[in-house]
Design a protein around this motif. Sequence first.
Motif, short mmCIF file in Angstrom:
data_model
loop_
_atom_site.label_atom_id
_atom_site.label_comp_id
_atom_site.label_asym_id
_atom_site.label_seq_id
_atom_site.Cartn_x
_atom_site.Cartn_y
_atom_site.Cartn_z
N GLN A 1 39.70 18.58 -7.08
CA GLN A 1 39.88 18.82 -5.65
C GLN A 1 39.48 20.26 -5.35
O GLN A 1 40.21 21.20 -5.66
CB GLN A 1 41.33 18.56 -5.23
CG GLN A 1 41.56 18.72 -3.74
CD GLN A 1 43.03 18.54 -3.36
OE1 GLN A 1 43.88 18.33 -4.23
NE2 GLN A 1 43.33 18.63 -2.08
N PHE A 2 38.33 20.43 -4.76
CA PHE A 2 37.85 21.76 -4.42
C PHE A 2 38.53 22.25 -3.14
O PHE A 2 39.03 21.44 -2.34
CB PHE A 2 36.33 21.74 -4.25
CG PHE A 2 35.58 21.70 -5.55
CD1 PHE A 2 34.86 22.79 -5.99
CD2 PHE A 2 35.59 20.55 -6.35
CE1 PHE A 2 34.17 22.77 -7.19
CE2 PHE A 2 34.90 20.51 -7.55
CZ PHE A 2 34.19 21.63 -7.97
N PRO A 3 38.57 23.56 -2.93
CA PRO A 3 39.18 24.09 -1.70
C PRO A 3 38.60 23.46 -0.44
O PRO A 3 37.39 23.32 -0.32
CB PRO A 3 38.86 25.59 -1.78
CG PRO A 3 38.75 25.88 -3.24
CD PRO A 3 38.13 24.65 -3.83
N GLY A 4 39.49 23.06 0.46
CA GLY A 4 39.07 22.44 1.70
C GLY A 4 38.86 20.94 1.62
O GLY A 4 38.58 20.30 2.64
N GLN A 5 38.98 20.37 0.43
CA GLN A 5 38.79 18.93 0.25
C GLN A 5 40.12 18.20 0.20
O GLN A 5 41.13 18.76 -0.21
CB GLN A 5 38.01 18.63 -1.04
CG GLN A 5 36.58 19.07 -1.02
CD GLN A 5 35.84 18.70 -2.30
OE1 GLN A 5 36.45 18.26 -3.28
NE2 GLN A 5 34.54 18.87 -2.30
N GLY A 6 40.10 16.93 0.60
CA GLY A 6 41.26 16.07 0.45
C GLY A 6 41.26 15.40 -0.91
O GLY A 6 40.23 15.35 -1.60
N GLN A 7 42.39 14.87 -1.30
CA GLN A 7 42.49 14.19 -2.58
C GLN A 7 41.67 12.91 -2.61
O GLN A 7 41.04 12.57 -3.62
CB GLN A 7 43.96 13.91 -2.88
CG GLN A 7 44.77 15.18 -3.05
CD GLN A 7 46.26 14.98 -2.92
OE1 GLN A 7 46.74 13.85 -2.79
NE2 GLN A 7 47.02 16.08 -2.93
N GLY A 8 41.62 12.20 -1.48
CA GLY A 8 40.81 10.99 -1.42
C GLY A 8 39.34 11.28 -1.60
O GLY A 8 38.61 10.48 -2.21
N GLU A 9 38.89 12.41 -1.08
CA GLU A 9 37.49 12.81 -1.25
C GLU A 9 37.16 13.02 -2.72
O GLU A 9 36.10 12.60 -3.21
CB GLU A 9 37.23 14.09 -0.45
CG GLU A 9 35.79 14.55 -0.45
CD GLU A 9 35.57 15.78 0.43
OE1 GLU A 9 34.46 16.35 0.37
OE2 GLU A 9 36.51 16.16 1.16
N ALA A 10 38.06 13.68 -3.45
CA ALA A 10 37.84 13.91 -4.87
C ALA A 10 37.80 12.60 -5.65
O ALA A 10 36.96 12.42 -6.54
CB ALA A 10 38.94 14.82 -5.42
N LEU A 11 38.68 11.68 -5.31
CA LEU A 11 38.71 10.40 -6.01
C LEU A 11 37.49 9.55 -5.67
O LEU A 11 36.95 8.83 -6.53
CB LEU A 11 40.00 9.66 -5.69
CG LEU A 11 41.25 10.28 -6.32
CD1 LEU A 11 42.52 9.68 -5.71
CD2 LEU A 11 41.26 10.11 -7.83
N HIS A 12 37.05 9.61 -4.42
CA HIS A 12 35.83 8.88 -4.04
C HIS A 12 34.64 9.40 -4.83
O HIS A 12 33.80 8.61 -5.30
CB HIS A 12 35.58 9.02 -2.54
CG HIS A 12 34.28 8.42 -2.09
ND1 HIS A 12 34.03 7.06 -2.15
CD2 HIS A 12 33.15 9.00 -1.59
CE1 HIS A 12 32.80 6.83 -1.70
NE2 HIS A 12 32.26 7.97 -1.36
N ARG A 13 34.55 10.71 -5.00
CA ARG A 13 33.46 11.29 -5.78
C ARG A 13 33.53 10.82 -7.23
O ARG A 13 32.50 10.54 -7.86
CB ARG A 13 33.52 12.82 -5.72
CG ARG A 13 32.30 13.51 -6.35
CD ARG A 13 32.34 15.02 -6.19
NE ARG A 13 33.48 15.60 -6.87
CZ ARG A 13 34.49 16.22 -6.26
NH1 ARG A 13 34.51 16.32 -4.94
NH2 ARG A 13 35.49 16.72 -6.97
#
Length: 344
Positions: free
Chosen positions: A11-23
């Motif tokens: 999870q990069f700064p400014g990102q949501g947890q769902g975004e990290a999992l989608h990636r």
Amino acid sequence: MRVGTFVLAAQFPGQGQGEALHRAVRTAEVVEESGLDSVWLAEHHFVPYGVCPSAVTLAALLLGRTRRIRVGTAVSVLPTVHPVALGEQAALLHLTSGGRFTLGVGRGGPWVDLEVFGAGLPAYEQGFPESLDLLLRWLTESRVSAEGERFAFREVAVVPGPGELIGGDASPEVVVACTSPKSVELAARRGLPMLLGMHCGDEEKAEMVAAWERFSRDAGRTPDEIARIGAGHVSAGVVQLADGPRDAAEALVKAMPGWLKQGLEAHVTVDGRLRAMRDPVAYTELLCGLHPVGTPRLAADRLAATAERTGITRFALLAEGTGDLAATEENVRRLGAEVLPLLV
């Protein structure tokens, strides 16, 4: 040479947890499309360093989304789970995926996870060998009982049991994350290959492989057995590809330190012990110098050099270092299209 990706779901700064999992999910799908060998999934709790709390659960999803690649955990943290529960899940994925699952296990750290899950500090400091031995028995025997310090129960049937996969290995592959001479010896004496971390350079990895081979000989294994098991060693690293010689490193130095800083600072020790923090910029620069970061030709040369120096021909490479989905997908595609053919 078997080249795959190492997925942290960072999870990069400014990102949501769902975004990290989608990636993370998209990375696996692109790995399948790009002709790479495997995906290795990290597991963390309560920190943005990685937002996948169950590598084996995400592995189940990705095995269902793919048809060819291997999916492994890197790693499932053994002190915070019951070895029988993890063994049942591993056997289930081995059988239902047609043998495409690899169970990577490790000791983890002295984190607050041990308190939350009720394992306690002794599970981390002394309990790993007992947990590993019980796990291995569960994966290889038809009935199991336990009379250890941490685990004690009457004999029960192993379901699904070993040998149920027709035409495949009797049980799932198991690898052990090794960070110390003690863990290297443990893996060698149990006849298991090692997963070596991305913070290590070729010289340190070569020393660990040599030590593993000495311990394996001491355990009475033949040269053929040592070679067969050692072929399963995995070297973790970072990959970032670009056309210019410095463009790839610049992209990582721009993005990774922010993630490393917030991710590493979020770890809390269970007993309040102090721990040294890596400087995020210096650590990123170190990783760029150790691993295939640069042009495709440079990346291929570094992978070949690591294989020659260490004897390891199996790689798990972090491709999400920019934190950007499109850039990660492009990075994985270029790894398959432009680097892999240079390694044949």
